[in-house]
Each structure stands twice: as structure tokens, then as C-alpha cells.
Design a protein around this motif. Structure first.
Motif, short mmCIF file in Angstrom:
data_model
loop_
_atom_site.label_atom_id
_atom_site.label_comp_id
_atom_site.label_asym_id
_atom_site.label_seq_id
_atom_site.Cartn_x
_atom_site.Cartn_y
_atom_site.Cartn_z
N PRO A 19 0.83 -1.19 0.00
CA PRO A 19 0.00 0.00 0.00
C PRO A 19 0.88 1.25 0.00
O PRO A 19 2.04 1.21 0.38
CB PRO A 19 -0.80 -0.11 1.30
CG PRO A 19 -0.02 -1.02 2.17
CD PRO A 19 0.73 -1.95 1.24
N GLY A 20 0.32 2.37 -0.39
CA GLY A 20 1.07 3.61 -0.49
C GLY A 20 1.15 4.38 0.81
O GLY A 20 1.25 5.61 0.78
N GLN A 21 1.09 3.70 1.94
CA GLN A 21 1.15 4.39 3.23
C GLN A 21 2.52 4.98 3.48
O GLN A 21 3.53 4.43 3.07
CB GLN A 21 0.82 3.42 4.36
CG GLN A 21 -0.59 2.90 4.32
CD GLN A 21 -0.83 1.92 5.44
OE1 GLN A 21 -0.06 0.97 5.60
NE2 GLN A 21 -1.89 2.14 6.21
N PHE A 22 2.54 6.11 4.16
CA PHE A 22 3.76 6.77 4.60
C PHE A 22 4.70 7.12 3.45
O PHE A 22 5.92 7.11 3.58
CB PHE A 22 4.50 5.90 5.64
CG PHE A 22 3.60 5.40 6.74
CD1 PHE A 22 3.05 6.27 7.65
CD2 PHE A 22 3.28 4.05 6.84
CE1 PHE A 22 2.21 5.82 8.65
CE2 PHE A 22 2.45 3.58 7.83
CZ PHE A 22 1.91 4.47 8.75
N ARG A 23 4.10 7.45 2.32
CA ARG A 23 4.89 7.75 1.12
C ARG A 23 5.88 8.91 1.33
O ARG A 23 7.04 8.79 0.93
CB ARG A 23 3.96 8.01 -0.05
CG ARG A 23 4.72 8.13 -1.35
CD ARG A 23 3.77 8.28 -2.55
NE ARG A 23 4.51 8.30 -3.77
CZ ARG A 23 4.75 7.24 -4.52
NH1 ARG A 23 4.28 6.06 -4.16
NH2 ARG A 23 5.45 7.33 -5.62
N ARG A 54 8.71 3.24 11.37
CA ARG A 54 9.98 2.62 10.97
C ARG A 54 9.92 2.34 9.47
O ARG A 54 8.92 1.81 8.98
CB ARG A 54 10.23 1.34 11.75
CG ARG A 54 10.50 1.61 13.22
CD ARG A 54 10.53 0.37 14.05
NE ARG A 54 9.17 -0.17 14.11
CZ ARG A 54 8.87 -1.46 14.06
NH1 ARG A 54 9.81 -2.37 13.98
NH2 ARG A 54 7.63 -1.86 14.13
N VAL A 55 10.98 2.70 8.78
CA VAL A 55 11.10 2.44 7.35
C VAL A 55 12.30 1.53 7.14
O VAL A 55 13.42 1.90 7.49
CB VAL A 55 11.27 3.75 6.54
CG1 VAL A 55 11.47 3.45 5.06
CG2 VAL A 55 10.08 4.68 6.76
N GLN A 81 9.88 -1.01 3.05
CA GLN A 81 8.68 -1.34 3.82
C GLN A 81 8.56 -0.33 4.96
O GLN A 81 9.57 0.08 5.53
CB GLN A 81 8.77 -2.75 4.42
CG GLN A 81 8.70 -3.86 3.43
CD GLN A 81 7.30 -4.07 2.88
OE1 GLN A 81 6.31 -3.69 3.47
NE2 GLN A 81 7.22 -4.68 1.71
N ALA A 82 7.33 0.06 5.28
CA ALA A 82 7.10 0.99 6.37
C ALA A 82 6.09 0.38 7.34
O ALA A 82 5.17 -0.33 6.93
CB ALA A 82 6.58 2.32 5.83
N ASN A 83 6.29 0.69 8.62
CA ASN A 83 5.38 0.18 9.65
C ASN A 83 5.29 1.22 10.76
O ASN A 83 6.32 1.72 11.23
CB ASN A 83 5.89 -1.14 10.22
CG ASN A 83 4.96 -1.71 11.26
OD1 ASN A 83 3.76 -1.80 11.04
ND2 ASN A 83 5.51 -2.08 12.40
#
Length: 166
Positions: free
Chosen positions: A11-15, A94-95, A83-85
Motif C-alpha cells: 500500500p502507499g502508506q507513509f509515502r 519505521r522504514v 517497507q514501512a510500519n
């Protein structure tokens, strides 16, 4: 890279934060724009890296990068996955970035006699982002593979090591 990496679609989260980390890797690591470190990193930065080393503050980070790439003056970094979370329990966003460094062993002789031969190193960094800035990085890369590639190029080891192991 932000839509699809080695691990597949995401998904495009935290782009914006992911883009910032990718810009940091390109500008600071690949282009050696050490003057840009302060644009990305918080004053209270912690960098934890191989050899059980911890580097504190952006100024020390500026000094650490040349030590890593000094043996490989033409080193360039390519991002393979991002990946981002986000989790409050773990201090926020965190990336994670999987990257490769490719360069020629013709700079500082940190691993013995120079070979003038290319090497490829796989690494991963996890960046903690707070308020749009990097406050912590955990950086791990495969120094054993790096040393094996250099030793084979120099004729110090067996020819069984494939330099393109990734």
C-alpha cells in the motif's frame, strides 16, 4: 520502488517519509553529499551498525559514511525494497530498506591490497522517523561476502565464491 519491491506490491502508506529516506540514500550515500546529513537527520541521531558500533549525532554520521565507502570510491547504492510500519509501542514510524552497494575496491586499502575489481554488498537499514526526520538507523551489511569477493579477486581464496551472490 514505493509501490513494488523485491517483496511485492504494498500500500502507499507513509509515502512522504519513504521518499525522504530514498532521497537520503541517493543524496548522502550515493552522491556523498555529506552537507545534506542535517537536512534528514535529527540532532539526537543514533546509528547502530556492524562491528557493534554506535554513532551518535549527524556530525559523526558524516564521518562514518566515508569510512564505509572509502575502499570503494565509485560505490553506488541501489534500493531493492522498502517497507514501512507504524506502531506507537516501537516509537512510531519505521522504514526498512534493503539495498545493494556496488563499487570497485580501489580506494582505501581497508581489506588488504587493492584489487581494482568490483564488489557487490547486500545490506539493510531500518530508519526510525519522528517528526519527518531520521532519529535512529540500524544498518547491517554482509561484510563476510565483501571480504570473500575481495579475497577471490586477489587470489587469496577458492574460486568457488560467485561475486554476484544477490
Amino acid at each position: 520502488m514505493l509501490r513494488v519491491g523485491d517483496s511485492g506490491e504494498r500500500p502507499g502508506q507513509f509515502r512522504p517519509e519513504c521518499e525522504m529516506v530514498l532521497e537520503f540514500i541517493e543524496e548522502v550515500w550515493s552522491q556523498r553529499r555529506l552537507d545534506k546529513v542535517h537536512d534528514y537527520m535529527d540532532r539526537d541521531l543514533f546509528l547502530h551498525t556492524i562491528g557493534d558500533r554506535t554513532v551518535i549525532r549527524p556530525e559523526r554520521c558524516q564521518a562514518d559514511l566515508p569510512a564505509m565507502v572509502g575502499p570503494f570510491p565509485d560505490a553506488r547504492f541501489a534500493v531493492r525494497d522498502v517497507q514501512a510500519n507504524y506502531n506507537e509501542r516501537y516509537a512510531g514510524l519505521r522504514v526498512a530498506v534493503m539495498w545493494t552497494m556496488r563499487g570497485t575496491y580501489r580506494g582505501t586499502p581497508a581489506f588488504g591490497a587493492l584489487t581494482g575489481q568490483p564488489v557487490t554488498v547486500l545490506g539493510v537499514s531500518q530508519f526510525l522517523i519522528q517528526n519527518g526526520r531520521i532519529v535512529r538507523e540500524y544498518r547491517v551489511y554482509d561484510e563476510i561476502s565483501l571480504r570473500a569477493q575481495i579475497n577471490v579477486a586477489r587470489g587469496d581464496g577458492t574460486d568457488e565464491v560467485d561475486a554476484d551472490i544477490y
